[in-house]
Write an enzyme that holds these catalytic residues in place. Structure first.
Site, PDB file in Angstrom:
ATOM      1  N   ARG A 288       4.011   0.009   3.987  1.00  0.00           N
ATOM      2  CA  ARG A 288       4.106   0.782   2.746  1.00  0.00           C
ATOM      3  C   ARG A 288       5.000   2.006   2.934  1.00  0.00           C
ATOM      4  NH1 ARG A 288      -0.208   4.458   0.502  1.00  0.00           N
ATOM      5  NH2 ARG A 288       0.258   4.750  -1.717  1.00  0.00           N
TER       6      ARG A 288
ATOM      7  N   HIS B 109       8.107   3.013   0.652  1.00  0.00           N
ATOM      8  CA  HIS B 109       8.176   4.307  -0.024  1.00  0.00           C
ATOM      9  C   HIS B 109       9.400   5.100   0.411  1.00  0.00           C
ATOM     10  CE1 HIS B 109       3.879   4.871  -1.765  1.00  0.00           C
ATOM     11  NE2 HIS B 109       4.254   3.609  -1.813  1.00  0.00           N
TER      12      HIS B 109
ATOM     13  N   ASN C  74       2.130   9.550  -1.954  1.00  0.00           N
ATOM     14  CA  ASN C  74       2.262   9.429  -0.498  1.00  0.00           C
ATOM     15  C   ASN C  74       1.125  10.083   0.281  1.00  0.00           C
ATOM     16  OD1 ASN C  74       4.667   7.980  -0.562  1.00  0.00           O
ATOM     17  ND2 ASN C  74       5.922   9.835  -0.663  1.00  0.00           N
TER      18      ASN C  74
ATOM     19  N   HIS D 198       0.816  -6.812  -0.477  1.00  0.00           N
ATOM     20  CA  HIS D 198      -0.564  -6.409  -0.748  1.00  0.00           C
ATOM     21  C   HIS D 198      -1.570  -7.374  -0.130  1.00  0.00           C
ATOM     22  CE1 HIS D 198       0.570  -3.813  -4.516  1.00  0.00           C
ATOM     23  NE2 HIS D 198       0.930  -3.272  -3.372  1.00  0.00           N
TER      24      HIS D 198
END
Length: 329
Positions: A67, A71, A99, A197
Site C-alpha cells: 500500500r 500511495h 496515510n 486487497h
C-alpha cells in the site's frame, strides 16, 4: 534457527534464479531492469534478505508495504515522497489522513541502511520501496515481477496532495476510473490492482458508514451482502476507529485470488470494492477471476504493478539520491 536459515536460503535462491533469466530492457520512462547491475550488483539480494527478515516475523507488514508503494506512486509519482518526514514548516504526505495507517517505514529504512553500507549514495529510496513491495508480495506467495529501476527521489512532500490524489475507500466507479486514468493507468489496471486487497486489514472507520447509516436512515449499504453486514457489525460497533478487520477473511496473509470471489458475492469490504461491479469491464474481470480461480491474476498483477511503478518517475539528473529516506539531503 536452522529452519529459518534454510527458508532464507530457499527464498534467495529462487529469487536469484528468476533474476538470472531476465532480459535487461529499458522502458519509455528510462527505467531499466538491472539499472544497478554495475553500480550495486548485490542490490536485489540485499533487499530480499532484509525484507525477509521482517516479513518472516511479521507477515502482516506485507500489505502496508504494498500500500505504501501505491500511495507513493499516486502522489507526485513514484519518487519516495511518502517516506519523507514532516517539518516545522511543512506537513508531509505520511501525515495526511489516508496515510496515518501506513506501517513498515522501518523496513524501508533498514533496507536503505543495508544498501548504503554496500553501495553508498547509489540507490534511491523510491527504487528501494518498489523492490520491497515486490518482495513482500512474493513472500506471501504472490507473483514475482521484474522491477525496472533508475528512479530518483523527490524533494517535495505535501499532505494536501495526498488528500487530493489517493482514491478513497468510498469512491464510486466513475471516480476510480478518473483517478486511475489521470495517472496513465487503464481500467484493467484499476481492477487488477484492487486485487491487492487480498492481503491486509482495515480499520472499522473505513467502512462502518456502510453498516449503520448509509443513506441517513439507519440502514446498511444495499450493495453489501446482508449476512456479511451482520458479521461486520459484530466486529465493528458505531464509532469504533481502532478494531482491525481482515479484508480477505481467512487468507489475509496469503496473496491469492479470493478477493474477486468475495467481490462477486457482494462481500467487498469497501465501497470502492463493490464499485467494481458497477462497470461492464471491471465486473467482467471480477467474474472471470472468481470463476477461473484467478487464472490470469498473478500475471496481470505483475504487469499492472510495473505500469504503476512508471507513474511520474524522476530520472537522470532530476531529484536526488537520498542518504536517509525520511529526509532530503
Amino acid at each position: 534457527m536452522a529452519d529459518i536459515q534454510k527458508l532464507v536460503s530457499v527464498f534467495v535462491a529462487q529469487l536469484l534464479l528468476v533474476l538470472l533469466t531476465l532480459d535487461f530492457t529499458t522502458n519509455a520512462q528510462n527505467l531499466q531492469v538491472g539499472f544497478y547491475r554495475n553500480t550495486c550488483p548485490d542490490l536485489e539480494h540485499i533487499v530480499a534478505m532484509t525484507t525477509y527478515n521482517y516479513i518472516s516475523r511479521a507477515p502482516t507488514l506485507a500489505a502496508p508495504l504494498l500500500r505504501m508503494h501505491f500511495h507513493d506512486c499516486f502522489v507526485r509519482g513514484c519518487d519516495g515522497s511518502v517516506l519523507l518526514t514532516s517539518t516545522a514548516k511543512n506537513q508531509a504526505e505520511k501525515d495526511a489522513i489516508p496515510n496515518l495507517s501506513l506501517r513498515g517505514f522501518e523496513v524501508v529504512d533498514a533496507v536503505k541502511s543495508a544498501v548504503e553500507k554496500k553501495c553508498p549514495g547509489v540507490v534511491s529510496c523510491a527504487d528501494i520501496l518498489a523492490l520491497v513491495a515486490r518482495d513482500a508480495v512474493l513472500l506471501l506467495h504472490g507473483p514475482f515481477w521484474e522491477v525496472p529501476t533508475g528512479r530518483r527521489d523527490g524533494r517535495v512532500s505535501l499532505a494536501s496532495e495526498a488528500l487530493r490524489n489517493l482514491p478513497p475507500p468510498f469512491a464510486n466507479i466513475a471516480q476510480l476510473k478518473g483517478m486511475f486514468a489521470s495517472k496513465g493507468l487503464s481500467v484493467k489496471d484499476l481492477v487488477v490492482l484492487s486485487g491487492g486487497h487480498t492481503i491486509g486489514t482495515s480499520h472499522c472507520s473505513s467502512f462502518t458508514n456502510r453498516l449503520y447509516n448509509f443513506t441517513g436512515k439507519g440502514d446498511a449499504d444495499p450493495k453489501l451482502d446482508q449476512n456479511y453486514v451482520a458479521q461486520l457489525k459484530n466486529k465493528c460497533k458505531p464509532g469504533d476507529a481502532n478494531t482491525l478487520v481482515e479484508m480477505d477473511p481467512g487468507s489475509f496473509k496469503t496473496f491469492d485470488e479470493d478477493y474477486y470471489t468475495l467481490v462477486s458475492k457482494r462481500r467487498g469490504l469497501f465501497q470502492s470494492d463493490s464499485a467494481l461491479l458497477d462497470d461492464i469491464e471491471t465486473k467482467a474481470y471480477v467474474t472471470t477471476q472468481a470463476i477461473t480461480h484467478g487464472l490470469t491474476f498473478a500475471k496481470d498483477f505483475a504487469e499492472s504493478m510495473v505500469n504503476m511503478g512508471n507513474i511520474g518517475v524522476l530520472t537522470g539528473r532530476a531529484g536526488e539520491i537520498r542518504k536517509k529516506c525520511a529526509f532530503v539531503n
